[in-house]
Design an enzyme around this catalytic site. Structure first.
Site, PDB file in Angstrom:
ATOM      1  CE  LYS B  26      -3.803  -1.209   2.298  1.00  0.00           C
ATOM      2  NZ  LYS B  26      -4.273  -1.573   3.630  1.00  0.00           N
ATOM      3  NE  ARG B  96      -5.812   3.837   4.294  1.00  0.00           N
ATOM      4  CZ  ARG B  96      -7.035   3.764   3.765  1.00  0.00           C
ATOM      5  NH1 ARG B  96      -7.563   2.608   3.476  1.00  0.00           N
ATOM      6  NH2 ARG B  96      -7.729   4.864   3.526  1.00  0.00           N
ATOM      7  N   GLY B 105      -5.198 -11.107   9.792  1.00  0.00           N
ATOM      8  CA  GLY B 105      -4.692 -10.897  11.147  1.00  0.00           C
ATOM      9  C   GLY B 105      -4.086  -9.525  11.327  1.00  0.00           C
ATOM     10  CG  MET B 107      -5.128  -2.873  13.776  1.00  0.00           C
ATOM     11  SD  MET B 107      -4.441  -1.428  14.579  1.00  0.00           S
ATOM     12  CE  MET B 107      -4.669  -0.206  13.296  1.00  0.00           C
ATOM     13  NE  ARG B 340      -6.766  -4.108  -4.517  1.00  0.00           N
ATOM     14  CZ  ARG B 340      -7.419  -4.432  -3.412  1.00  0.00           C
ATOM     15  NH1 ARG B 340      -6.753  -4.781  -2.328  1.00  0.00           N
ATOM     16  NH2 ARG B 340      -8.729  -4.403  -3.368  1.00  0.00           N
ATOM     17  CG  HIS B 456     -11.712 -46.468  -8.875  1.00  0.00           C
ATOM     18  ND1 HIS B 456     -12.933 -46.422  -9.491  1.00  0.00           N
ATOM     19  CD2 HIS B 456     -10.893 -47.131  -9.713  1.00  0.00           C
ATOM     20  CE1 HIS B 456     -12.863 -47.048 -10.649  1.00  0.00           C
ATOM     21  NE2 HIS B 456     -11.629 -47.494 -10.809  1.00  0.00           N
ATOM     22  NE  ARG B 562      -3.845 -45.221 -15.098  1.00  0.00           N
ATOM     23  CZ  ARG B 562      -4.176 -43.985 -14.735  1.00  0.00           C
ATOM     24  NH1 ARG B 562      -4.068 -43.616 -13.477  1.00  0.00           N
ATOM     25  NH2 ARG B 562      -4.627 -43.125 -15.623  1.00  0.00           N
ATOM     26  CB  SER B 805       7.876 -43.050 -14.107  1.00  0.00           C
ATOM     27  OG  SER B 805       6.720 -42.259 -14.014  1.00  0.00           O
ATOM     28  N   GLY B 807       6.151 -42.438  -8.924  1.00  0.00           N
ATOM     29  CA  GLY B 807       4.723 -42.634  -8.665  1.00  0.00           C
ATOM     30  C   GLY B 807       4.428 -41.957  -7.339  1.00  0.00           C
ATOM     31  CB  CYS B 872       3.390 -41.162 -13.956  1.00  0.00           C
ATOM     32  SG  CYS B 872       3.830 -42.565 -12.926  1.00  0.00           S
ATOM     33  CE1 TYR B 892       7.194 -38.944 -17.631  1.00  0.00           C
ATOM     34  CE2 TYR B 892       9.459 -39.290 -18.370  1.00  0.00           C
ATOM     35  CZ  TYR B 892       8.287 -39.782 -17.821  1.00  0.00           C
ATOM     36  OH  TYR B 892       8.199 -41.101 -17.466  1.00  0.00           O
TER      37      TYR B 892
END
Lengths: 920, 920
Positions: B26, B96, B105, B107, B340, B456, B562, B805, B807, B872, B892
């Site tokens: 600010k 402010r 939190g 002020m 802003r 699933h 899979r 890879s 998992g 993956c 990757y």
């Protein structure tokens, strides 16, 4: 180039016993004996370096090796006054492999090398024994073909059978000279048919080929695999010993025998062994003729006996340990063929170690090193009378050592009922669950059809010291019919069976057992072990009885007291179940109530009739469950307090580490219909409600669900109750002048916040009790490290924990992704194929799980240098794991009571070995 | 001492926009605007350093701060030509807080500071508005009491309500001057009652107290927790801005408004905003009066509108981004109170980024950085018409984004049946299993009562791009009654419901949906992102359809296919089940047969009638199961081959990573009675046999049981069949000029031997196919790293693996010890209490699991520098996880098709940010 060959003859050898890595165990000891002036048939040993160079040299002899062999052979011929292949005075030699440590796959011995059509004549002339000569030739051809050339020994055996049938004789010895000659002709044909070449007649060619075969055997797949599996590293290869032959079967002035400097069974300092007149070495072992006890040699050959006694004394005092020796007497002359440290029973090991120390031969440290901790198990448990015949009907896992005999029962209740009448019972279950504790406790032994070495049955049985055979898949139990079937045998309830928990055997019928007795030697070795070890030894004990036994065995504290095991006692399980049945409702209603109240607080209208009504309704609904919940906790508090008071008393002055509630709640609910109905009645609900609750608590993977500190955060009141019980018990005990050292352990921590929140809570409750009681008790708060994540972030966890106890059982499960309840379907295959190097639940996987242990310690101590670190998994009682824990500077290991002596000894050995490595 | 206070007034400020860390967002922007010549009410900002020193100085002002505040206040009074507390010409200020990043939190703002009984008179005189004066005073007392002194605001609100009731008026504005004065008297009493002190009349005291309160709020627990949770580090504290007040509510020449430089909803380059004449800032937001569109200001205050347009243009071109501004007009003079960067929709973000680049304001890299990858989700899925009213009946987890509407069905079969008739259905299940795939595929949306974000249902739905709300516990499903109950509502099969998968909402009735349309802007940003990213983006796809969609979204290969998902197709599940039913028997009988044969070989008697008989019997018993087993494999082979051929075709030229069979076998067996009976009939056995088999395959913790490569080692024929199918498909495809790049992946490896043995086996089968087909296909063999142990011994595994890879789903489960199926009972509590920093299955736990990923990469590459490394798990599509993967040099990431664009953008942003850090 380094010296390639070490010669030994006539009290003078190039090598000595220190040169095991270069000459192999056999070669080094032959050299040593020669130097000691002991009669050893002369010969020479080709070094392991040559084996290495042979492999590197594309499987060819290193440049000068053939020449050196020739030189040493000439030297040997000169010493022996005979020549290899000589038609008049032939020298015969044996060729043996020998590495620094023995392993399978190495080449077998070739005897009688040097025989050919000429020299066999010479041998006959020299010995005057035609049959001996031809038989020696026949044997040599067989051995050379099999061992050196890799032909199928069966081909020769079949021909021999044929010949015996034709000759209508029973044994080889009955074949005539003519028949032997015929057989040899046939053998030579077999050799040519299978190799495409004539059997070598040149003795040098025989010798070179045999030596090469030894070299090659070092890298055969079986040997390579074995070294890989047992992590044998740094060996160059195998040595080759070429030694002149002596014969114990040339007549009645010949003999052969094996002997021990002391009795390997009892350890008594008494010459022990057996021999056969006119026989070959293998005959003593083969058991066709019954050998005579070694004392008889005194009568039959008194001078030679005296010589043997001298040699025996010489060797034992030289090697400072019991020796296992082989000898041959040829024509009245004694030759020593081998000496090595003798294998012995546990009892003997203790006695020998203590005696040798008393005799001043070895010091106390060495005495401790001479006992194998693994062996102690057999001393601490009952055993079967070794003479009793065993009708083994099945083999399972040796889950808890000992021997037990009793009547078969199929339920814990029945076991308790019969035991109460004084009957000895064997509890047979598909698998056990915490509900069976009572029955397990009274049973002589436990047999399960499912579950591994760390299944519930196995862990509990080991804790109790009860014999157990687990995971015996071939036993098909039918609870309905009250029987089990194994193979063709039907065993009914009430029938006698016996279990050998050390071997995993299930035996039909009643077998006499022998109770263990701990000798003074045992106590002495334990005392010495305590002087050298660095690790503190604690025990895993849940009851005052277990704690007492462990303390008697030398435990210096409790490393794991599982509070939930107390929950199963008959007088409290009802309250535990009541608590669990309503806990969920209490939580969800309280949550809802709090939410509604805060909604009311936030609402702008000061009086909100709707919300007020809702709050009142919720409060009303909460009343019932809450009073049942708190009521149960209130009942459990004094019971747990009393348990802890008893344990504190037994462990006066020693630390007691208590783990707060750990297992998933559904484990405590009854699975059997009758019990479900009883619980329903007690609570005034329907049995269907109980079943529904049970179903709602069921989990797909309970190992990885709502348990451990997750429960403690969900149902904080349970942990609060437990902490209150612990601390009140501690205060009460201290009042009675009992020195209490409580350690409160939070299980299954995986994040810093779990530890921080629960540490604060435990501290609050504990300090509250201290203030209220007005008695100052020092206590510690710590955690189990049993999830991989806890080890990975140990630096954070240690901010709030004063101690770590590695729960290596669960840590192993999660690191491998193995559920110990389920992996029985593939781990036997894994072990047999070498995919697993032994059972990782028995001996710590130092390579994988061990990394997490090391990381946990390092990171934990970085944050808190004063962090106390122990282990309370099964591995705490395993010698090789203990070596790892010692090396990685844990403060203590904790194991089941019966393993405490093993742990004491193993940690002493680890400390001594480490010190010696540092010294060197 | 560093400069403590930065002054700004009349086009000249000590600070600027670069000083966020010192002046807060600010303060820095106010300084920047002042320097730009934009009218900003003058004031000054106290630095964050002062906040830090205040905390360190035991919560007292650093030595010279009070003096500096006084100096700056005098300067401000001079500039404003007014004095704080002056009875004639009073200066009022606002106070402010403002840190470098905003957080809860901190002020709240205090307005109208400087009022007391004297200066309120001055204010009234100055404005000629008595009611305005007293109301300002009343508001100040409330704010000061609440915000600075921490009194309960409710106390003042209640008094106000009372006063309004008494005066019989509806709103505050209707209170008379006298009534306001009375209220103020009451307020001052409340203040004294609750603080024990009089309300401060000294304006300096008011100011000091307000500043201190701001400083203190930096370390209040909520703020500390927030910084901890969001890992906000390196901030010193909050700044404090003291600024002269301007009023938009002093008459009709006053106004207040908020505006955006472009439309934040569409992104169009069109001035956008709203304002109110004679109003305060909060009135625009509060919605009591309806604000006017900003264009209307042109008519009402044309000059000021023109000024505002100039300022808007100035700010946007200065900040090079859309600005969100607040302004106030006091007595015909315009003041800017804040600027802003503006928040915007996904669509707007894309358009603005592309437009700004086109306009030459920003470069392409910056444009890419301007789009939040998380936002893209809303562009790729259907959404509800935002105007439609939502009757939300339940809230579950937002498991798969999108919007769906349709008729409720309770089984997959029913879903398929109705879909075949062209009906739109929502599949409602307690949880889904692989058997439901068909129904899930045709459903518009999926709703489950159980299961988390990686259940699933969730995983499969995301893969398919189908909307899914999971784990909606308040929905009670009764399959028997064909209905579900939620709250009081009963929903029957056939009723319409709608699901918002992005919010997790379950809505009663049919809602109109809007189909997604990808704009040219989207494609342009994606193209730019591809230019900057380093990570390759692959997809998890099991079918040619998924693969095609992913490729359309820009996937550069398949990272996880899979194979077992193919097993559930109707035409093959029967064979899969047949194979599983007999696999165990085949194994145990083969084993027994082999043992017996080797016993026969070893036996000395050449013909052993007993053994021969046994062997014949075993061979006979094996016949049936073996032919069923091999028969099933033979049927499956061409089906799998055809699947792979289709996938290879879609992915022509790109790598396809295929994982061999992974899940435990029991997942494939039917759980429903009718299906069990069908299987029994097919195989000519009883339904009881099927149930028994199912039971025998059940596991206590299936996650940690017989699955993955453990299955592959147990039933090697299954892996052989799969490898054969892959390689035959590859050869056939290559023949058709399709460029195939197969990668064969072995799941769940935990030991070196598993990898070595299976690598050898896969290679043998693959090379066999290549030789037989005579077509050379390059393929790779690698593994998933998904057990903690695999990461710990990655150096060993990499000896035999060409790629890793990660998992990360399973790795997370095992590292935490969390079963994703079970943790729903406590993780919501864990997240709300901050024990878990978010769902570790959604965003990678970099602290714990991340260590294992790093370790796995480091150790793997140590052994094999050329090792290809990817991920993956679900995390492959999560932006913050992608940042981690980019930093740790993975090759990757692979994610579900619909996440491919997110991953492309996120990895570009990660690469650009990293480059910029390196540049600095």
């Amino acid at each position: 180039m380094a010296k390639a060959i070490y010669f030994f003859a006539n009290n003078k050898a190039d090598g000595n016993a220190e040169m095991r890595s270069l000459l192999g165990g056999k070669g080094a000891n032959l050299a040593e004996m020669t130097n000691l002036g002991i009669p050893v048939p002369p010969g020479f040993t080709i070094t392991t370096e040559m084996c290495d160079q042979y492999a590197k040299n594309d499987q060819k002899f290193p440049s000068t090796l053939a020449r050196e062999i020739d030189t040493n052979l000439s030297r040997l011929e000169k010493v022996m006054n005979a020549s290899l292949g000589d038609p008049v005075n032939p020298l015969l030699v044996s060729v043996r492999s020998g590495a620094a440590s023995s392993m399978p796959g190495m080449m077998d011995t070739v005897l009688n090398l040097g025989l050919n059509p000429d020299s066999v004549d010479g041998l006959i002339k020299k010995t005057g024994n035609e049959k001996f000569g031809w038989d020696a030739y026949r044997r040599f051809i067989t051995m050379f073909s099999d061992v050196v050339m890799g032909l199928d020994r069966q081909l020769f055996e079949e021909k021999l059978e044929e010949e015996k049938k034709k000759a209508k004789v029973e044994t080889d010895i009955d074949l005539s000279v003519e028949q032997l000659k015929e057989l040899i002709e046939d053998y030579l044909v077999i050799y040519k048919d299978n190799t495409g070449k004539d059997f070598p007649t040149s003795p040098k060619e025989q010798l070179y080929k045999a030596i090469e075969a030894v070299f090659k055997s070092w890298n055969n797949p079986r040997a390579v695999k074995y070294r890989e599996l047992y992590n044998i590293k740094g060996l160059l290869g195998t040595a080759v010993t070429v030694q002149s032959m002596v014969f114990g079967n040339m007549g009645n002035d010949c003999a052969t025998g094996v002997c021990f400097t002391r009795d390997p069974s009892t350890g008594k300092n008494k010459f022990y062994g057996e021999f056969l007149i006119n026989a070959q070495g293998e005959d003593v072992v083969a058991g066709i003729r019954t050998p005579d006890p070694i004392e008889d040699l005194k009568k039959k050959m008194p001078d030679l006996y005296k010589t043997l006694i001298d040699i025996k004394n010489n060797l034992e005092s030289h090697y400072k340990d019991v020796q296992d020796m082989e000898f041959t007497i040829q024509e009245g002359k004694l030759f020593m063929l081998q000496t090595r440290n003798g294998k012995r029973t546990a009892q003997a090991a203790l006695k020998i170690a203590v005696d040798l120390e008393k005799e001043g031969v070895i010091d106390k440290k060495t005495a401790v090193l001479r006992v194998d901790p693994h062996q102690l198990d057999q001393l601490l448990h009952p055993t079967f009378d070794p003479k009793a015949e065993r009708n083994i009907i099945a083999n399972g896992l040796p889950a808890s050592p000992g021997a037990a005999t009793g009547k078969v029962v199929f339920s814990a209740e029945k076991a308790e009922e019969m035991a109460a009448k004084g009957e000895k019972v064997i509890l047979v279950r598909i698998e056990t669950s915490p509900e069976d504790i009572g029955g397990m406790y009274v049973a002589q032994g436990i047999l399960t059809a499912r579950g591994g070495m760390t299944s519930h049955a196995a862990v509990v049985a080991r804790g109790m010291g009860t014999c157990c055979v687990a995971g015996c898949g071939s036993v098909h139990i039918n609870y309905g019919k009250n029987q089990f079937v194994v193979g063709g045998t039907v065993v009914k309830a009430g029938d006698y069976i016996s279990l050998d928990g050390s071997l995993g055997e299930v035996i039909l019928g009643e077998l006499p057992t022998v109770e263990p007795k701990l000798s003074a030697d045992f106590n002495k070795i334990m005392k010495w072990a305590d002087e050298y070890r660095r690790l503190q030894i604690r025990t895993n004990a849940d009851t005052p009885q277990d704690a007492k036994r462990a303390r008697d065995f030398g435990a210096e504290g409790i490393g794991l007291c599982r509070t939930e095991h107390m929950f199963f006692d008959e007088d409290r399980i009802a309250y535990v179940r009541q608590m669990i049945m309503v806990a969920g409702d209490v939580k969800s209603l309280s949550c809802l109530l709090a939410d509604t109240k805060s909604e009311l607080d936030k609402s702008e209208n000061v009086s909100n009739v709707e919300l007020d009504k809702e709050i009142k309704q919720l409060e009303k609904r909460l009343e019932g469950p809450l009073s049942l919940y708190n009521g149960a906790l209130k009942k459990l508090l004094p019971m747990q307090r009393a348990d802890f008071e008893k344990i504190f008393k037994v462990m006066d002055g020693l630390p007691v580490n208590i783990r707060l509630l750990d297992p998933p709640l559904h484990e405590f609910l009854p699975k059997e219909k009758a019990l479900q109905e009883a619980l329903a009645e007690q609570m005034g609900i329907t049995a269907k409600d109980v079943v529904q609750k049970l179903e709602s608590l069921e989990e797909v993977n309970p190992m990885l669900g709502l348990r451990g500190c997750r429960l403690g955060l969900m149902y904080q009141e349970i942990y609060d109750m437990q902490v209150q019980a612990i601390m009140e018990a501690a205060c009460n005990s201290k009042k009675k002048k009992i020195n209490v050292v409580p350690e409160i352990m939070i299980p299954l921590v995986g994040t810093e916040e779990e530890m921080r929140i629960l540490r604060d809570e435990v501290q609050k409750v504990a300090d509250g009790v201290i203030v209220k009681k007005g008695i100052k008790v020092d206590y510690k708060i710590g955690t189990m490290i049993e999830t991989p994540r806890a080890a990975l972030i140990a630096n954070q966890v240690a901010k709030h924990a004063e101690f770590f106890s590695f729960g290596t059982n669960d840590l192993t499960q999660m690191t491998y992704g193995y559920s110990r309840d389920d992996i029985g379907s593939f781990t036997p295959m894994y072990e047999s194929r070498g995919i697993l190097d032994g059972d990782p639940f028995e001996s710590l996987d130092q390579e994988g799980v061990g990394q997490l242990v090391k990381m946990g310690i390092k990171k934990g101590k970085l944050t808190r240098p004063s962090l106390k670190v122990g282990v309370c998994g099964e591995h705490g009682g395993d010698p090789s794991s203990i070596e790892f824990f010692n090396k990685n500077r844990l403060d203590y290991v904790s194991c089941s009571p019966f393993r405490v002596p093993i742990a004491r000894l193993a940690s002493a050995i680890a400390a001594i070995n480490e010190e010696q490595v540092v010294d060197e």
